[in-house]
Design an enzyme around this catalytic site. Structure first.
Site, short mmCIF file in Angstrom:
data_model
loop_
_atom_site.label_atom_id
_atom_site.label_comp_id
_atom_site.label_asym_id
_atom_site.label_seq_id
_atom_site.Cartn_x
_atom_site.Cartn_y
_atom_site.Cartn_z
N ARG A 257 60.96 69.10 2.36
CA ARG A 257 60.85 70.44 1.81
C ARG A 257 59.38 70.77 1.53
O ARG A 257 58.76 70.15 0.67
CB ARG A 257 61.64 70.55 0.49
CG ARG A 257 63.11 70.15 0.58
CD ARG A 257 64.00 71.27 1.06
NE ARG A 257 65.30 70.76 1.49
CZ ARG A 257 66.39 70.70 0.69
NH1 ARG A 257 66.33 71.12 -0.56
NH2 ARG A 257 67.53 70.22 1.17
N GLU A 259 57.84 72.69 -0.21
CA GLU A 259 57.85 73.56 -1.36
C GLU A 259 56.71 73.14 -2.28
O GLU A 259 56.61 71.97 -2.64
CB GLU A 259 59.19 73.34 -2.09
CG GLU A 259 59.78 74.57 -2.71
CD GLU A 259 61.16 74.24 -3.29
OE1 GLU A 259 61.44 74.73 -4.39
OE2 GLU A 259 61.93 73.49 -2.67
N ARG A 265 61.18 67.13 -10.97
CA ARG A 265 62.34 66.82 -10.14
C ARG A 265 62.21 67.21 -8.68
O ARG A 265 63.16 67.10 -7.92
CB ARG A 265 63.59 67.48 -10.75
CG ARG A 265 63.56 68.99 -10.73
CD ARG A 265 64.61 69.58 -11.66
NE ARG A 265 64.71 71.00 -11.42
CZ ARG A 265 65.76 71.61 -10.90
NH1 ARG A 265 66.84 70.92 -10.59
NH2 ARG A 265 65.78 72.90 -10.70
N HIS A 266 61.04 67.65 -8.25
CA HIS A 266 60.85 68.03 -6.85
C HIS A 266 59.97 67.03 -6.10
O HIS A 266 58.93 66.63 -6.59
CB HIS A 266 60.21 69.42 -6.76
CG HIS A 266 61.16 70.53 -7.04
ND1 HIS A 266 61.29 71.07 -8.30
CD2 HIS A 266 62.04 71.18 -6.25
CE1 HIS A 266 62.23 72.02 -8.27
NE2 HIS A 266 62.69 72.11 -7.04
N GLU A 408 71.00 69.55 -11.39
CA GLU A 408 71.71 69.61 -10.12
C GLU A 408 71.39 68.40 -9.25
O GLU A 408 70.24 68.05 -9.07
CB GLU A 408 71.29 70.90 -9.40
CG GLU A 408 72.00 71.17 -8.11
CD GLU A 408 71.08 71.11 -6.91
OE1 GLU A 408 70.05 71.80 -6.92
OE2 GLU A 408 71.38 70.33 -5.98
N SER A 411 74.43 70.25 -3.82
CA SER A 411 74.78 71.63 -3.55
C SER A 411 75.68 71.58 -2.32
O SER A 411 75.40 70.85 -1.37
CB SER A 411 73.50 72.42 -3.26
OG SER A 411 73.73 73.77 -3.43
N ARG A 459 67.26 61.77 -7.41
CA ARG A 459 67.76 62.45 -8.61
C ARG A 459 68.95 61.72 -9.22
O ARG A 459 69.06 61.61 -10.44
CB ARG A 459 68.19 63.89 -8.26
CG ARG A 459 67.01 64.81 -8.10
CD ARG A 459 67.45 66.25 -8.18
NE ARG A 459 66.35 67.13 -7.81
CZ ARG A 459 66.45 68.44 -7.64
NH1 ARG A 459 67.63 69.03 -7.78
NH2 ARG A 459 65.39 69.16 -7.33
#
Lengths: 485, 485
Positions: A257, A259, A265-266, A408, A411, A459
């Site tokens: 990712r 991002e 948490r990323h 989370e 998903s 996670r």
């Protein structure tokens, strides 16, 4: 020269030649964890690291370590060891790897500071196999010290970047050893559970020709004379396998990712535990399959990894992880109602913010006493285009997230398996149909109803252990600012 | 209108509404493989694909398929089915997914063309769940036809690019289903064997900051404001885990090679089964550990995947895979001698060409009757800089390859665990020390002697099954010319 000539023990210690496979030695090396009173009075060989050493007059005390196990050892001037040999032992740098021949001795008083409390080793020979440099970039005992402990005495803790910069040493700590053994266990439990359920493991490509979900947050790769992308998830390929009759599939692999999120948490690269399965009539069959898998993982960890859990807890205290059977499933509207009751203002179809997810986790824990639950029936508007709309209320969808300790970890959804509806939804989301043609075409030749989800391994480990940063559960984490080691 | 009004069976067939999880049906769906004479005279529900259909007067014969299993079914005009219903059934396109309610009937004469030979289904209700487009890009029966078979009758086979372009359909064939179930088995056997030996599974990063082995053949990734690379192997990280006391580790994951090789055995992305372990005194401990793992995989396949092996053999005939216990280990000099005796001209320290590897495989098979062996002690000059030199002869090294049916499936070695020697060897190979500083530094704080190797999953499956192209054992292969699907 004269002195060393006089050393009767000179063949009993030294720095060994580098092990280059010169010979096949018939020597049995005992494991530290097997050093128990049953071995008392035996002469054994052992390879271990020098964890600490302390010279004291004619003696040198060493703690020898193998992974999470350690044992006290002693070289003392006597008929087996000369003064020079004791001095040699005392000068071996911490973290060096040594071979020792030693007599196992039962001790009267338990050695509280070691994992092997009932014996110590009386060293008769000692050879350095691999020498550590004298200055270590961090001290293991500092790296495992709980935050705040020993502050008055001026004892250091090690900050996270120093740990990660020197990961090879940081991974040697009891905490790291425990975390990554448990992580290995999560993968094994995940796969074993699914294999028993008849799932097939698949391998999906990571280099892809088109950005799978619209094109944002995707890494670009130069691919010979063209460009390609790194897969943000294996979902497209999992779905193709379902269309190709594999029925139930899983895969474990890296997802990427791009991002620019610098949060606890990323990660830009993490390990996805992915599931996809055909179902008969209702996507709750998929939810049941996934939650049961999670429950098997939680039980497996609870039953087989208590030592690891407790080791991590020593440095990072946390409450034991709680879960229900069957897993609690809440609908989105119920969650919104609970949050509103707690004073949160939000619309029916608003997405959950991270703080609200956390708050919801606390409310659910209070009310239902569980750290794991499913939130079902998300608003259609906040989910990707391939999500199956709710048949009874077009504002909602057949989709769900799963949460551990309010964060989370998965998903998922029933996916649209009908090419026509998929096309309509893609248009609604303003996605370039040309780019997802191969994906849509996969559903033109008969596709069973199906659903699935992707779990973030790091996670799951972080939240199960009650840790607070996903970098602690990634061996070599990647984030926008970290690409090494 | 009148006609359909008169259809007494009109509720017994049709196109179902898209399964959108409207309801939780309490209906049990039987699996095709469970349709045996014990189920005779039972009325069952089944979901399957229409494999073939053939109308014949007042009847329609269907073959219904689930993965590698299929069963004959029949709709006949009578008190349960109208003329219109038979016509509807006859018009269902091949590869559509249907639900049928049917009576299981024992048959007098075995149905040779189906996997379920002792029963057939008498359909009483038939509903289309997902309709396939009428024109399929390839026919399943063509895709499994052995090369050359039926050529006189003008029957087609499907070329590999068409298969790969339409992989979702091609993966439905019995051959593909068997190949990838066996591949899933290889991964499971690999991990289970190593877990039993005390290995820990690790997850290594695929995005790396420096090209690990010199910089050739590496894919570049744009990483925020900088550039990064895709890992060509997890070796550096496996070794760091050994230096971090994990002792024995394995990983399963993608590896990337930006090599412009368009051969039957090269992929730009493939799955590496990687092993690394500390050893005591001799790297043959590592070889023994790896060869035993391979032998356990071969045995597991032989014992648990006979159906899959035979299914693949029907389309691609090959000799059963042979192996010895213990595994044959030859030295490089012996191999050179065998090749020379067979007329090959080569120097002592020349690398093996691919044709010579193949030839050597045949010579070894003739002499020792094995399809699997280890070639040990490669010339130092043809191996990477981190390879440990032979202690007795500086022209050779403590390195090995493993071969299946004359093709390399693993390359491995004792690694240099001494920072100083590693630096010397890197300089000798003219490698920029600055770029591999982190790697070399990993060995400065005590490193045990260790070795390992990386196995190509797709090659193992290809060669075990006697196939001739690695694209057959990669679900979604990547090569310089193929990035889709």
């Amino acid at each position: 020269m004269l002195l060393s000539f006089q050393d009767f023990a000179k063949d009993r210690y030294g720095v060994s030649a580098m092990v280059q496979s010169q010979q096949k030695l018939d020597r049995v090396l005992v494991r530290v964890q097997d050093l128990t009173p049953e071995k008392a009075d035996q002469l054994i060989w052992l390879r271990a690291r020098v964890h600490t050493s302390r010279a004291k007059g004619k003696q040198c005390f060493l703690v020898l370590r193998q992974q999470q196990f350690n044992v006290q050892a002693l070289v003392a001037v006597g008929d087996r060891a000369s003064k020079q040999m004791v001095k040699f032992a005392a000068n071996i740098t911490k973290e060096s790897i040594i071979d020792v021949e030693a007599l196992v001795r039962k001790v009267e008083q338990k050695i509280e500071s070691c994992s092997q409390q009932d014996v110590e080793l009386h060293i008769e020979r000692i050879f350095v196999i691999s020498q550590a440099e004298p200055r270590l970039p961090l001290q293991l005992e500092d790296a495992v010290r709980p935050d705040g402990e020993g502050e008055e005495e001026g004892r250091a803790t090690v900050n996270q970047d120093t740990k990660l910069d020197n990961r090879v040493i940081d991974l040697r700590t009891t905490t790291s050893q425990a975390i990554f053994r448990l992580q290995s266990g999560v993968c094994q439990l995940f796969r074993d559970t699914l294999a028993k359920k008849g799932f097939v493991e698949i391998q999906t490509p990571k280099i892809i020709s088109a950005a799978s979900e619209g094109g944002a947050n995707v890494f670009t790769v130069s691919y010979f004379k063209t460009s390609a992308y790194l897969a943000q998830s294996p979902q497209l390929y999992k779905q193709m396998c379902i269309c190709a009759d594999f029925d139930k599939v899983f895969c474990v692999g890296p997802v990427f990712r791009a991002e620019d999120s610098n949060t606890h948490r990323h990660l830009t690269e993490f390990v996805g535990l992915d599931i996809e399965l055909a179902f008969n009539y209702h996507y709750h069959e998929v939810i049941d399959s996934i939650t049961d898998t999670m429950v098997q993982i939680f039980k497996g960890l609870r039953d087989n990894f208590q030592t690891e859990i407790q080791t991590v807890n020593k440095q990072f205290p946390s409450e034991p992880f709680k879960f229900l059977e069957p897993t609690l499933r809440l609908e989105y509207t119920e969650a919104v109602a609970m949050l509103r009751e707690a004073g949160v203002e939000m619309g029916d179809e608003d997405d959950l913010s991270t703080p609200n997810e956390k708050l919801l986790g606390r409310l659910v824990k209070e009310k239902y006493d569980t750290d794991f639950y499913v939130l079902d029936k998300y608003p259609l508007a906040v989910r990707p285009f391939y999500t199956m709309p709710d048949p009874n209320n077009p504002k909602y969808s057949n989709s769900y997230d799963m949460f551990m300790r309010g964060e989370e970890i998965l998903s998922g959804a029933q996916r649209i398996h009908d090419a026509q509806l998929l096309t309509e939804r893609a248009i609604h989301h303003q996605i370039d149909l040309e780019k997802i043609k191969a994906y849509i075409d996969s559903f033109r030749y008969g596709a069973p109803p199906h659903g699935g989800g992707g779990i973030g391994l790091e996670r799951v480990c972080m939240l199960y252990l009650g840790l607070h940063n996903v970098r602690q559960t990634s061996m070599f984490p990647r984030d926008p600012k970290r690409l090494t080691p």
